[in-house]
Write a protein that holds these residues in place. Structure first.
Motif, short mmCIF file in Angstrom:
data_model
loop_
_atom_site.label_atom_id
_atom_site.label_comp_id
_atom_site.label_asym_id
_atom_site.label_seq_id
_atom_site.Cartn_x
_atom_site.Cartn_y
_atom_site.Cartn_z
N SER A 1 0.81 -1.22 0.00
CA SER A 1 0.00 0.00 0.00
C SER A 1 0.84 1.27 0.00
CB SER A 1 -0.94 -0.01 1.20
OG SER A 1 -0.18 -0.09 2.37
N THR A 2 2.08 1.19 0.50
CA THR A 2 2.90 2.40 0.54
C THR A 2 4.10 2.33 -0.39
OG1 THR A 2 4.10 1.49 2.42
CG2 THR A 2 2.29 3.01 2.92
N PHE A 3 4.12 1.36 -1.26
CA PHE A 3 5.21 1.28 -2.24
C PHE A 3 4.79 2.03 -3.50
CE2 PHE A 3 7.14 -0.90 -5.96
CZ PHE A 3 8.45 -0.52 -5.71
N PHE A 4 5.58 3.01 -3.88
CA PHE A 4 5.29 3.78 -5.09
C PHE A 4 6.36 3.43 -6.12
CE2 PHE A 4 3.88 6.36 -1.41
CZ PHE A 4 2.52 6.14 -1.57
N ALA A 5 5.96 2.64 -7.10
CA ALA A 5 6.93 2.09 -8.05
C ALA A 5 7.59 3.20 -8.85
CB ALA A 5 6.23 1.12 -8.98
N PRO A 6 8.92 3.11 -9.03
CA PRO A 6 9.59 4.05 -9.91
C PRO A 6 9.01 3.90 -11.32
CG PRO A 6 11.17 2.50 -8.96
CD PRO A 6 9.83 2.08 -8.49
N ARG B 1 10.16 2.57 -19.35
CA ARG B 1 9.16 3.22 -18.50
C ARG B 1 7.83 2.48 -18.54
NH1 ARG B 1 5.36 5.46 -21.63
NH2 ARG B 1 5.85 6.63 -23.53
N ALA B 2 6.98 2.82 -17.58
CA ALA B 2 5.62 2.29 -17.57
C ALA B 2 4.89 2.78 -18.83
CB ALA B 2 4.90 2.79 -16.32
N TYR C 1 0.08 -1.03 -12.90
CA TYR C 1 1.36 -0.50 -12.39
C TYR C 1 1.10 0.38 -11.17
CZ TYR C 1 6.28 0.86 -13.40
OH TYR C 1 7.64 1.04 -13.38
N LEU C 2 0.13 1.26 -11.28
CA LEU C 2 -0.18 2.16 -10.17
C LEU C 2 -0.70 1.39 -8.95
CD1 LEU C 2 -1.90 5.14 -12.02
CD2 LEU C 2 0.43 5.03 -11.12
N LEU C 3 -1.37 0.26 -9.22
CA LEU C 3 -1.94 -0.54 -8.12
C LEU C 3 -0.93 -1.54 -7.54
CD1 LEU C 3 -5.41 -1.31 -9.75
CD2 LEU C 3 -5.01 0.10 -7.71
N ASN C 4 0.30 -1.55 -8.10
CA ASN C 4 1.33 -2.53 -7.68
C ASN C 4 0.90 -3.97 -7.97
OD1 ASN C 4 2.97 -0.51 -6.73
ND2 ASN C 4 2.36 -0.75 -4.60
N ASP C 5 0.02 -4.15 -8.96
CA ASP C 5 -0.41 -5.51 -9.30
C ASP C 5 0.55 -6.19 -10.26
OD1 ASP C 5 -2.60 -5.50 -7.69
OD2 ASP C 5 -4.02 -4.91 -9.25
N SER D 1 18.57 -1.20 -7.71
CA SER D 1 18.84 0.08 -7.04
C SER D 1 17.54 0.71 -6.57
CB SER D 1 19.64 1.02 -7.95
OG SER D 1 18.98 1.19 -9.19
N ASP D 2 16.68 1.07 -7.50
CA ASP D 2 15.47 1.82 -7.12
C ASP D 2 14.28 0.94 -6.73
OD1 ASP D 2 16.98 3.94 -7.77
OD2 ASP D 2 15.88 4.51 -9.56
N TRP D 3 14.39 -0.36 -7.04
CA TRP D 3 13.31 -1.30 -6.72
C TRP D 3 13.72 -2.18 -5.55
CZ3 TRP D 3 8.67 -1.89 -9.66
CH2 TRP D 3 8.59 -1.08 -10.80
#
Ligand SMILES: CC(C)(COP(=O)(O)OP(=O)(O)OC[C@H]1O[C@@H](n2cnc3c(N)ncnc32)[C@H](O)[C@@H]1OP(=O)(O)O)[C@@H](O)C(=O)NCCC(=O)NCCS
Length: 193
Positions: free
Chosen positions: A3-8, A19-20, A67-71, A130-132
């Motif tokens: 819920s608090t992970f905001f994917a790069p 990119r997404a 992507y936005l939902l982290n699914d 790195s970012d993930w």
């Protein structure tokens, strides 16, 4: 964590950008995949020669939403502003909290065989470790797919095993799958070496 992970959303290195997908990418996706049909068909079950811009746009929007939902993290590969392929950190090996992801990839016919797949995987490992939060990244390939296996091996992934007749290939026959993987610590050590 989910819920608090905001994917790069984007990684850039010179003329390469990963990119997404975004709303509006449908025309580029349709163009790249239709022009690559013969090249993709042996390996990618989703390849079709009957694909409208609207269908491609729907795929981009669904990927964007997931992507936005982290699914799931489906990615597009751009070279000099042209859509040159697709990839993703796919949650096929456990949920986000497992810190495992499977990298998939296709490179369009116009760019295949010119080193882009190898370069894109190198970029995905650099970004992914790195970012993930990934601890383990895997790559699955049909044992007959020499180019795919080479891309994994050139990037230092270890072939951990081969699943026998684990799924149907595009030709309807059972096929074997090589599993390659690389761990975060392994990758970091290689960077230092
Ligand atoms: C597999 C794929 C992603 C590789 O990307 P690419 O940009 O074509 O690969 P590269 O140019 O980086 O080449 C990587 C290696 O594969 C080899 N290779 C490339 N195309 C090849 C082919 N058709 N047959 C045999 N080897 C091939 C290259 O020679 C290179 O090896 P080398 O450095 O030892 O010479 C791409 O060809 C593709 O999209 N194929 C169709 C979809 C697919 O198979 N996806 C992978 C699913 S797991």
């Amino acid at each position: 964590m989910a819920s608090t992970f905001f994917a790069p959303s984007e990684y850039s290195d010179g003329d390469l950008s990963i990119r997404a997908y975004r709303p509006g990418d449908g025309a580029a996706l349709q163009r790249a995949t239709l022009a690559s049909y013969e090249h993709l068909r042996p390996w990618m079950p989703w390849a079709t020669n009957d694909y409208s811009i609207e269908q491609a746009e729907a795929v981009c929007r669904r990927a964007h939403a997931n992507y936005l939902l982290n699914d799931d993290f489906t990615l597009s590969i751009w070279l000099g502003g042209e859509l040159a392929g697709g990839s993703g950190f796919h949650l096929r090996e456990g949920p986000l909290a497992s810190r495992n992801a499977q990298i998939g990839m296709w490179i369009s016919a116009a760019y295949a065989g010119q080193g882009l797949g190898s370069r894109a995987l190198a970029a995905l490992l650099a970004w992914g470790f790195s970012d993930w939060p990934w601890e383990r990244l895997t790559w699955h390939c049909d044992t007959r797919n020499v180019a795919s296996a080479r891309v994994a091996e050139k990037n230092g992934l270890t072939r951990e095993g081969t699943l026998r007749a684990d799924r149907f290939g595009v030709d309807g026959q059972r096929r074997d799958t090589h599993i390659y993987a690389i761990l975060r610590d392994e990758w970091l050590q290689r960077q230092g070496a």
